[in-house]
Design a protein around this motif. Structure first.
Motif, PDB file in Angstrom:
ATOM      1  N   ALA A 115       0.820  -1.201   0.000  1.00  0.00           N
ATOM      2  CA  ALA A 115       0.000   0.000   0.000  1.00  0.00           C
ATOM      3  C   ALA A 115       0.858   1.257   0.000  1.00  0.00           C
ATOM      4  O   ALA A 115       1.827   1.361   0.762  1.00  0.00           O
ATOM      5  CB  ALA A 115      -0.914  -0.001   1.230  1.00  0.00           C
ATOM      6  N   LEU A 116       0.519   2.205  -0.869  1.00  0.00           N
ATOM      7  CA  LEU A 116       1.233   3.475  -0.932  1.00  0.00           C
ATOM      8  C   LEU A 116       0.739   4.397   0.171  1.00  0.00           C
ATOM      9  O   LEU A 116      -0.462   4.549   0.376  1.00  0.00           O
ATOM     10  CB  LEU A 116       1.026   4.140  -2.292  1.00  0.00           C
ATOM     11  N   SER A 117       1.668   5.018   0.879  1.00  0.00           N
ATOM     12  CA  SER A 117       1.294   5.904   1.975  1.00  0.00           C
ATOM     13  C   SER A 117       2.356   6.980   2.129  1.00  0.00           C
ATOM     14  O   SER A 117       3.556   6.703   2.000  1.00  0.00           O
ATOM     15  CB  SER A 117       1.145   5.122   3.281  1.00  0.00           C
ATOM     16  N   ALA A 118       1.912   8.207   2.406  1.00  0.00           N
ATOM     17  CA  ALA A 118       2.837   9.319   2.613  1.00  0.00           C
ATOM     18  C   ALA A 118       3.307   9.329   4.057  1.00  0.00           C
ATOM     19  O   ALA A 118       2.513   9.201   4.988  1.00  0.00           O
ATOM     20  CB  ALA A 118       2.163  10.647   2.271  1.00  0.00           C
ATOM     21  N   THR A 119       4.592   9.493   4.243  1.00  0.00           N
ATOM     22  CA  THR A 119       5.137   9.571   5.590  1.00  0.00           C
ATOM     23  C   THR A 119       4.970  10.985   6.140  1.00  0.00           C
ATOM     24  O   THR A 119       4.852  11.951   5.392  1.00  0.00           O
ATOM     25  CB  THR A 119       6.631   9.193   5.600  1.00  0.00           C
ATOM     26  N   THR A 120       4.941  11.119   7.460  1.00  0.00           N
ATOM     27  CA  THR A 120       4.901  12.412   8.145  1.00  0.00           C
ATOM     28  C   THR A 120       6.082  12.488   9.103  1.00  0.00           C
ATOM     29  O   THR A 120       6.643  11.454   9.502  1.00  0.00           O
ATOM     30  CB  THR A 120       3.604  12.602   8.932  1.00  0.00           C
ATOM     31  N   SER A 121       6.454  13.688   9.507  1.00  0.00           N
ATOM     32  CA  SER A 121       7.616  13.860  10.375  1.00  0.00           C
ATOM     33  C   SER A 121       7.422  13.154  11.710  1.00  0.00           C
ATOM     34  O   SER A 121       8.241  12.312  12.110  1.00  0.00           O
ATOM     35  CB  SER A 121       7.874  15.357  10.604  1.00  0.00           C
ATOM     36  N   GLN A 122       6.328  13.496  12.417  1.00  0.00           N
ATOM     37  CA  GLN A 122       6.112  12.886  13.722  1.00  0.00           C
ATOM     38  C   GLN A 122       5.803  11.406  13.587  1.00  0.00           C
ATOM     39  O   GLN A 122       6.251  10.584  14.382  1.00  0.00           O
ATOM     40  CB  GLN A 122       4.981  13.601  14.458  1.00  0.00           C
ATOM     41  N   GLY A 123       5.025  11.059  12.574  1.00  0.00           N
ATOM     42  CA  GLY A 123       4.707   9.656  12.364  1.00  0.00           C
ATOM     43  C   GLY A 123       5.945   8.823  12.087  1.00  0.00           C
ATOM     44  O   GLY A 123       6.057   7.677  12.538  1.00  0.00           O
ATOM     45  N   THR A 124       6.913   9.386  11.333  1.00  0.00           N
ATOM     46  CA  THR A 124       8.158   8.670  11.047  1.00  0.00           C
ATOM     47  C   THR A 124       8.967   8.467  12.311  1.00  0.00           C
ATOM     48  O   THR A 124       9.509   7.383  12.565  1.00  0.00           O
ATOM     49  CB  THR A 124       8.971   9.444  10.000  1.00  0.00           C
TER      50      THR A 124
ATOM     51  N   LEU B  27      10.517  12.813   3.716  1.00  0.00           N
ATOM     52  CA  LEU B  27       9.083  12.564   3.597  1.00  0.00           C
ATOM     53  C   LEU B  27       8.784  12.160   2.153  1.00  0.00           C
ATOM     54  O   LEU B  27       9.122  12.900   1.220  1.00  0.00           O
ATOM     55  CB  LEU B  27       8.283  13.817   3.966  1.00  0.00           C
ATOM     56  N   GLN B  28       8.149  11.018   1.967  1.00  0.00           N
ATOM     57  CA  GLN B  28       7.852  10.537   0.632  1.00  0.00           C
ATOM     58  C   GLN B  28       6.797   9.448   0.713  1.00  0.00           C
ATOM     59  O   GLN B  28       6.417   9.009   1.797  1.00  0.00           O
ATOM     60  CB  GLN B  28       9.108   9.981  -0.041  1.00  0.00           C
ATOM     61  N   GLN B  29       6.319   9.052  -0.429  1.00  0.00           N
ATOM     62  CA  GLN B  29       5.443   7.894  -0.492  1.00  0.00           C
ATOM     63  C   GLN B  29       6.282   6.627  -0.378  1.00  0.00           C
ATOM     64  O   GLN B  29       7.382   6.555  -0.932  1.00  0.00           O
ATOM     65  CB  GLN B  29       4.663   7.878  -1.807  1.00  0.00           C
TER      66      GLN B  29
END
Length: 959
Positions: free
Chosen positions: A744-753, A782-784
């Protein structure tokens, strides 16, 4: 809402550009007429493919489709069809408005099952429309509304029938292309607080010519919603919310009001190395704040908040509350279609859809704190004499000044999106049993975005270092002496006290970042369908076709956004932006550093689909049909993929139909996900779970990922429909769905990473660069990415009843969706999101959502009442093991009511109506964030009502 769940046209043709098999329903004739809702069927005509053109209570095919008429959607919420769709329980996580502080949303993007807007395929009259954002999404605000007949929602995987992107389903806007006459609508709405007003106007007409061989329709529409201009305009958001605590048993997370962020003030405060206004050996003047006019005083902390050392209740800290809770939106749209029957076997048509939308609103204000604070030197020309004396007594030559630049004002977004989409084609017959179609579509969108009043970092820090020119005696920027010619026209800035910066210095250090995005799409399609042979149970029908698509993405930005920060000669330039002069980050604006992209690809597809009647009028098998589809798709950038579907529709006896479908669905990465140029910025307010540091400012690098692969989904739907003959007027359906997405394609976030890495996710850890000696964050990419998997499972319930009661007609309906699982697996770590509000990625997924409605019509008067239900959710802690004082957010009920009166004797069908949404003024749950006090609206804005009670009045007429 009087939507109806019916069967999908399982012989749905290639991406909806042609004709659908006439024998989709074994009980129906092969051919039916493409017509408006009032026209009778005609067995000699053809049916334009829509996925569910046949609106009936048979529920005849394996894949369920929810059909919502325009009238019913607008009864629920008259602002727009899209807003009505977003209140159906199958939709979750849609971006219905541009809310604070979702800078990138800018539009209305539909999201089925909460699986992501890019996994919901949006069609206009069963044809693909050009994307309206670089993300590849379609802003449905730019689709027509007045001529929309209904909206069909395929609530299951449909890639074999519709092509890529139909992972969670399809939303098809169906136009009444046979409309004749004139109709118009006008309405006005306003919130309980006297703002966010709406104005909606539209007129449409249609006529036949050349003895009925030709037909023309056109509609023109205007819509505006004013937005909410201040967080202080709502009782929930004016409270200064904060998710306080650190998640331990001693200090659990808890939303509190009246919080202040003690890292800066509006007029500036001296801080220590940790970013707090507390004096110590390294910062003896820390805790000194500056008042209007340059006077100084001691910083007052207010009441301490356990577990949140940078915050207090009350005191001199700041509220980051200058953003608009909801931004304004204005759209202008036009739709027209011309068709002509050259013979009984040949029809040509051309369709044009065009629109422009404008979104405006304030977002975050400039904030210099922590590692980004100003450095003030002893020879600063604006330094108050009392502070200069204290510096001399303390033997210090500089200090760090934190300042929330409220007097400079917030950044303001200004987005204009123009779209133009034309489709033309030929349709015809071959004999009595075969239909064919060829079509070509071309679409373009041009998005122009600007972020006003954003700081140019090099200019801002250059202006902050103001000194007296020893030659002229004038106050100048120090950099003009140390690096002459590098910053021409530099205007020094006074930072001591709110209101101190001059207009000239603000105009120098703050500017506008711009973005331009152009999407183009060309689609060629050809298909043919008909009956191939007879079986004892009926004719076997097939459909086959091919399609070729070209798409391109062009994104441009500006020199400052793309260039490296030039800090040569600027004293005190923060190391968080420039560790060294050679390693200054790229992207010179504080925010709004848009990237570039110039990419294209093409897609080749071929498909075949068949409907096979297996049994008719057999014992315990009144009907049994098999539907199968196969599609091969070749992406230039992503390679070839295969999709398929197989389904059964079984009717053991008249009242009951059982349906089941299994499919393989795909979504290929779009051009932006693959090839977006890098954009460097910074993310403030982070919590680093590795070091325990709070209010961390990290450099981020957002970029495309050319290594992405198409995601694949295995979809299963099983359900039944019951229409009891012993209970006339009642029908009900229950459908189970399971969508299992791999890669599944998903965008990363700063805090989530950061949080995911701390949980052991190796993929997330690979995106973080740290200083090897101090573990300080140097960069977050941050990337997909291709996740391991995403699994969504749930059950949809739909019950309806309609009957004559007294002198009128009563209708009742209940629609509910139960989310059983929503599990993301990343780096081997499984996260259950069903029933949770994820504070990291803002995903809100109540386990239960639903609507119950009653409508009653007697004579010229009708009344509609709806109760909306949003189930309880539990706040998900950022890290496993952390706790909340009150983790559960209770269920919310909203009541909507609409009254309509038809007026006779005005020469046409004229009616007036009034709606009250959220009749009892239910306020949204109070849910703060842990980054900054007062930042944004303290609730998931796409889940709950921000306007509270809302009034709409209007009138419509049809001749």
């Amino acid at each position: 809402m009087k939507t109806r769940t019916v069967s999908s046209n399982v012989a749905r043709l290639l991406t909806g550009t042609g004709l659908v098999m006439g024998a989709l329903l074994a009980a129906a004739p092969l051919h039916a007429q493409e017509a408006s809702a009032t026209d009778a069927a005609d067995e000699d005509a053809v049916i334009l493919v829509t996925g569910s053109r046949i609106q009936r209570d048979g529920y005849d095919q394996p894949t369920p489709v929810t059909v919502a008429t325009t009238e019913d959607l607008l009864l629920s919420v008259p602002t727009s069809i899209a807003d009505g769709l977003n209140r159906l329980p199958q939709f979750s996580g849609s971006r219905s408005r541009t809310f604070c502080c979702e800078v990138s949303s800018v539009g209305n993007y539909l999201n089925l099952r909460g699986l992501g807007t890019t996994r919901t395929l949006v069609l206009l009259d069963s044809r693909r429309v050009v994307p309206t954002r670089e993300s590849g999404d379609v802003d449905v605000n730019l689709l027509p509304e007045l001529l929309i007949q209904r909206v069909d929602v395929v609530t299951g995987g449909a890639s074999a029938a519709y092509g890529s992107d139909a992972v969670s389903g399809v939303v098809n806007y169906v136009i009444d292309n046979r409309f004749e006459g004139i109709k118009a609508n006008g309405q006005f709405g306003i919130s309980n607080y006297g703002d966010d007003e709406t104005v909606k106007l539209g007129i449409a007409g249609g006529a036949s010519f050349s003895e009925g061989r030709g037909h023309f329709v056109i509609g023109v529409e205007h819509f505006r919603i004013g937005g909410i201009s201040s967080l202080n305009d709502r009782p929930t958001s004016r409270r200064g919310a904060l998710l306080a605590g650190n998640g331990t048993a001693a200090t659990p997370y808890e939303t509190i009001g009246g919080a202040r962020h003690n890292v800066s003030t509006y007029g500036g405060v001296i801080i220590n190395a940790a970013g707090l206004p507390v004096a110590n050996a390294g910062a003896p003047l820390a805790g000194t704040k500056f008042l209007t006019g340059g006077a100084s005083d001691a910083f007052q902390f207010g009441t301490a908040i356990p577990g949140s050392p940078a915050f207090s209740v009350g005191g001199d800290g700041i509220l980051n509350n200058l953003a608009d809770p909801a931004q304004s939106l204005e759209t202008q749209k036009i739709y027209s279609r011309l068709s002509y029957d050259f013979s009984d076997n040949l029809t040509a048509y051309v369709r044009v859809n065009a629109g422009v939308s404008k979104t405006e609103g304030d977002v975050l204000a400039d904030h210099r704190s922590g590692a980004a604070a100003y450095t003030i030197f002893r020879n600063n020309a604006y330094l108050p004499a009392a502070i200069a004396q204290q510096m001399d007594l303390a033997g210090v030559q500089s200090f760090r000044l934190a300042r929330f630049n409220r007097d400079i004002g917030p950044m303001r977004l200004d987005y204009v999106n123009n779209t133009f989409d034309v489709n033309l084609g030929l349709e015809g017959k071959l004999g009595d049993a075969w239909n064919w179609a060829v079509s070509y579509g071309h679409g373009e969108t041009r998005l122009k975005g600007r972020v006003h009043n954003v700081s140019n970092l090099a200019k801002l820090y250059a202006a902050a270092d103001a000194v007296v020119d020893p030659v002229s005696g004038n106050i100048v920027c120090n950099v003009t002496l140390t690096n002459p010619g590098a910053f021409p026209g530099c205007v020094p800035m006074n930072l001591f006290g709110e209101g101190a910066p001059s207009q000239a210095s603000k105009a120098y250090a703050f500017g506008t970042s711009s973005q331009f995005v152009k999407n183009t799409q060309d689609v060629f399609a050809a298909e043919i369908q008909g009956e191939v042979f007879e079986l004892p149970a009926g004719p076997v029908s097939v459909a086959l076709g091919a399609e070729y698509r070209e798409r391109s993405l062009l994104e441009k930005s500006n020199e400052i956004a793309l260039g490296q920060i030039q800090a040569t000669g600027i004293r005190g330039f923060p190391g968080s932006f420039c560790p060294t002069l050679a390693t200054c980050r790229y992207g010179g604006w504080n925010q709004g550093n848009f990237g570039t992209a110039d990419a294209s690809d093409n897609v080749k597809e071929g498909f075949i689909e068949a409907l096979v009647p297996l049994l008719r009028d057999a014992p315990l098998a009144e009907e049994l049909d098999l539907n199968a589809a196969f599609r091969y798709t070749d992406y230039k950038n992503s390679g070839g993929v295969e999709t398929w579907k197989i389904g059964l529709s079984y009717k053991p006896f008249e009242d009951l139909r059982i349906r089941a479908a299994r499919s393989r669905d795909i979504r290929a990465p779009n051009l932006f996900e693959l090839f977006a140029g890098p954009v460097n910025a910074f993310q403030p307010g982070l919590t680093d779970p590795l070091t325990g540091q709070t209010n961390v400012i990290a450099v981020t690098r957002t970029q495309g990922n050319p290594n992405l692969k198409p995601e694949k989904a295995d979809t299963l739907t099983v359900g039944f429909v019951y229409t009891p003959s012993w209970f006339p007027g009642f029908s009900g359906s229950v459908d189970y769905y399971e969508i299992d997405i791999s890669g599944a394609l998903s965008a990363t976030t700063s805090q989530g990473t950061l949080d995911a890495c701390q949980r052991g996710d190796t993929v997330a850890c690979s995106l973080i660069t740290r200083d090897p000696s101090t573990s300080a964050i140097q960069q977050i990419v941050l990337q997909q990415i291709n996740l391991n998997s995403r699994l969504a499972r749930g059950i949809d319930f739909d019950l309806s009843y309609r009957s004559e009661i007294g002198s009128g007609e009563l209708g009742a309906r209940a629609q509910f969706s139960r989310t059983l699982d929503y599990i993301d697996t990343v780096g081997g770590v499984k996260t259950q999101q069903a029933g949770f509000y994820n504070t990291g990625n803002q995903l809100s997924l109540p386990k239960w959502r639903g609507n119950v409605s009653l409508d009653y019509t007697i004579g010229a008067f009708s009344l509609f009442v709806q109760e909306r239900y949003i189930g309880s959710i539990t706040q998900m802690p950022p890290l496993p093991g952390q706790v909340f004082a009150k983790p559960k957010i209770g269920a919310v009920f909203y009541t909507d009511i609409t009254a309509t009166m038809k007026v006779q004797g005005l020469g046409g069908d004229f009616e007036i109506y009034g709606t009250v949404n959220n009749l009892f003024n239910r306020k949204p749950p109070f849910i703060g964030n842990r980054f900054a006090a007062g930042l944004g609206f303290p609730t998931p804005p796409n889940l709950y009502d921000l306007d509270n009670r809302y009034f709409t009045v209007g009138a419509r007429v049809k001749f």
